[in-house]
Write a protein that holds these residues in place. Structure first.
Motif, short mmCIF file in Angstrom:
data_model
loop_
_atom_site.label_atom_id
_atom_site.label_comp_id
_atom_site.label_asym_id
_atom_site.label_seq_id
_atom_site.Cartn_x
_atom_site.Cartn_y
_atom_site.Cartn_z
N ARG A 3 0.63 -1.31 0.18
CA ARG A 3 -0.12 0.04 0.00
C ARG A 3 0.74 1.33 -0.06
O ARG A 3 1.75 1.39 0.87
CB ARG A 3 -0.90 0.01 1.20
CG ARG A 3 -2.08 -0.95 1.18
CD ARG A 3 -2.67 -1.11 2.46
NE ARG A 3 -3.27 0.55 2.81
CZ ARG A 3 -4.41 0.70 3.50
NH1 ARG A 3 -4.77 -0.29 4.01
NH2 ARG A 3 -4.85 1.88 3.77
N ILE A 4 0.71 2.19 -1.13
CA ILE A 4 1.53 3.68 -1.15
C ILE A 4 0.51 4.51 -0.18
O ILE A 4 1.11 5.29 0.65
CB ILE A 4 1.62 3.92 -2.51
CG1 ILE A 4 2.34 2.81 -3.19
CG2 ILE A 4 2.18 5.29 -2.65
CD1 ILE A 4 2.45 2.84 -4.51
N GLY A 5 -0.72 4.54 -0.85
CA GLY A 5 -1.64 5.62 0.14
C GLY A 5 -2.75 5.82 -0.88
O GLY A 5 -3.05 5.34 -1.96
N PHE A 6 -3.51 6.79 -0.37
CA PHE A 6 -4.75 7.42 -1.18
C PHE A 6 -4.29 8.47 -1.84
O PHE A 6 -3.50 9.25 -1.58
CB PHE A 6 -5.97 7.66 -0.05
CG PHE A 6 -6.40 6.58 0.53
CD1 PHE A 6 -7.65 5.81 0.04
CD2 PHE A 6 -5.80 6.27 1.72
CE1 PHE A 6 -7.97 4.61 0.67
CE2 PHE A 6 -6.42 5.06 2.59
CZ PHE A 6 -7.27 4.44 1.97
N ILE A 7 -5.05 8.53 -2.99
CA ILE A 7 -4.73 9.81 -4.08
C ILE A 7 -5.32 11.16 -3.22
O ILE A 7 -6.40 11.15 -2.86
CB ILE A 7 -5.36 9.65 -5.25
CG1 ILE A 7 -4.80 8.50 -6.11
CG2 ILE A 7 -5.44 10.99 -6.04
CD1 ILE A 7 -5.59 8.13 -7.45
N ASP A 8 -4.42 12.26 -3.08
CA ASP A 8 -5.01 13.19 -2.35
C ASP A 8 -5.56 14.46 -3.71
O ASP A 8 -6.58 15.11 -3.20
CB ASP A 8 -3.77 13.98 -1.89
CG ASP A 8 -4.16 15.35 -1.31
OD1 ASP A 8 -4.85 15.34 -0.21
OD2 ASP A 8 -3.42 16.47 -1.48
N ARG A 9 -4.62 14.43 -4.64
CA ARG A 9 -5.25 15.18 -5.68
C ARG A 9 -4.78 14.63 -7.14
O ARG A 9 -3.74 13.87 -7.38
CB ARG A 9 -4.27 16.63 -5.61
CG ARG A 9 -4.41 17.47 -6.75
CD ARG A 9 -3.73 18.93 -6.51
NE ARG A 9 -4.66 19.76 -5.70
CZ ARG A 9 -4.10 20.72 -4.96
NH1 ARG A 9 -2.96 21.19 -5.28
NH2 ARG A 9 -5.06 21.39 -4.11
N VAL A 10 -5.41 14.83 -8.22
CA VAL A 10 -5.39 14.55 -9.47
C VAL A 10 -5.27 15.62 -10.54
O VAL A 10 -6.00 16.85 -10.46
CB VAL A 10 -6.74 13.81 -9.98
CG1 VAL A 10 -6.58 13.18 -11.41
CG2 VAL A 10 -7.20 12.63 -9.10
N TYR A 11 -3.93 15.65 -11.01
CA TYR A 11 -3.69 16.65 -12.10
C TYR A 11 -4.06 16.32 -13.44
O TYR A 11 -3.80 15.21 -13.63
CB TYR A 11 -2.18 16.86 -12.08
CG TYR A 11 -1.61 17.55 -10.67
CD1 TYR A 11 -1.96 18.92 -10.24
CD2 TYR A 11 -1.19 16.92 -9.67
CE1 TYR A 11 -1.67 19.58 -9.20
CE2 TYR A 11 -0.76 17.44 -8.28
CZ TYR A 11 -1.01 18.65 -7.98
OH TYR A 11 -0.64 19.21 -6.97
N ALA A 12 -4.63 17.16 -14.16
CA ALA A 12 -5.16 16.75 -15.58
C ALA A 12 -4.66 18.04 -16.46
O ALA A 12 -4.29 18.84 -16.19
CB ALA A 12 -6.67 16.79 -15.49
N ASN A 13 -4.59 17.45 -17.85
CA ASN A 13 -4.34 18.45 -18.84
C ASN A 13 -5.44 19.06 -19.21
O ASN A 13 -6.67 18.87 -18.67
CB ASN A 13 -3.72 17.43 -20.07
CG ASN A 13 -4.53 16.56 -20.64
OD1 ASN A 13 -5.74 16.60 -20.47
ND2 ASN A 13 -3.92 15.65 -21.42
N ALA A 14 -5.24 19.89 -20.58
CA ALA A 14 -6.46 20.82 -20.61
C ALA A 14 -7.93 19.88 -21.32
O ALA A 14 -9.01 20.42 -21.17
CB ALA A 14 -5.97 21.69 -21.90
N GLU A 15 -7.55 18.80 -21.81
CA GLU A 15 -8.54 17.75 -22.23
C GLU A 15 -9.24 17.27 -21.31
O GLU A 15 -10.14 16.38 -21.18
CB GLU A 15 -8.13 16.72 -23.18
CG GLU A 15 -7.69 17.59 -24.72
CD GLU A 15 -6.17 17.92 -24.50
OE1 GLU A 15 -5.28 17.37 -23.91
OE2 GLU A 15 -6.00 19.00 -25.16
N GLY A 16 -8.74 17.07 -19.92
CA GLY A 16 -9.30 16.50 -18.55
C GLY A 16 -8.88 15.40 -18.49
O GLY A 16 -9.32 14.73 -17.66
N THR A 17 -7.88 14.72 -19.36
CA THR A 17 -7.07 13.48 -19.09
C THR A 17 -6.14 13.51 -17.77
O THR A 17 -5.17 14.58 -17.75
CB THR A 17 -6.58 13.07 -20.09
OG1 THR A 17 -7.29 13.01 -21.08
CG2 THR A 17 -5.90 11.81 -20.15
#
Length: 91
Positions: free
Chosen positions: A38-52
């Motif tokens: 286990r590494i941990g839980f995602i705190d934040r998701v970074y996305a590009n201009a297309e939302g990916t």
């Protein structure tokens, strides 16, 4: 002409299959290494201009670590990264 249509149909179906295999990346999802650590839980998701999603931020061993989204795949209970614990220490 029918060969072109068949090729176009095959390409569109394969694109659809790839899109369905993409992992769902969202905040508060557990991330593990390929060997189940286990590494941990995602705190934040970074996305590009297309939302990916391009990367995710996780608190790992008391510090923020950004993991490239390209290393993530769907796991049994959450996401699995292809990075090892040693790779994470270097980030």
């Amino acid at each position: 002409m029918k060969y072109i249509f068949a090729l176009a149909a095959a390409l569109s179906f394969s694109s659809l299959a790839v899109a369905q295999d993409a992992p769902v990346i969202k905040a508060r999802t557990m991330v593990k290494t390929a060997d189940g650590v286990r590494i941990g839980f995602i705190d934040r998701v970074y996305a590009n201009a297309e939302g990916t999603a391009t990367s995710v931020q996780i608190i790992y061993r008391g510090r923020f670590v950004s993991i490239p989204a390209a290393t993530l795949s769907s796991g049994e209970k959450g996401l699995v990264t292809s990075l090892t614990a040693d790779d994470l220490k270097k980030l």
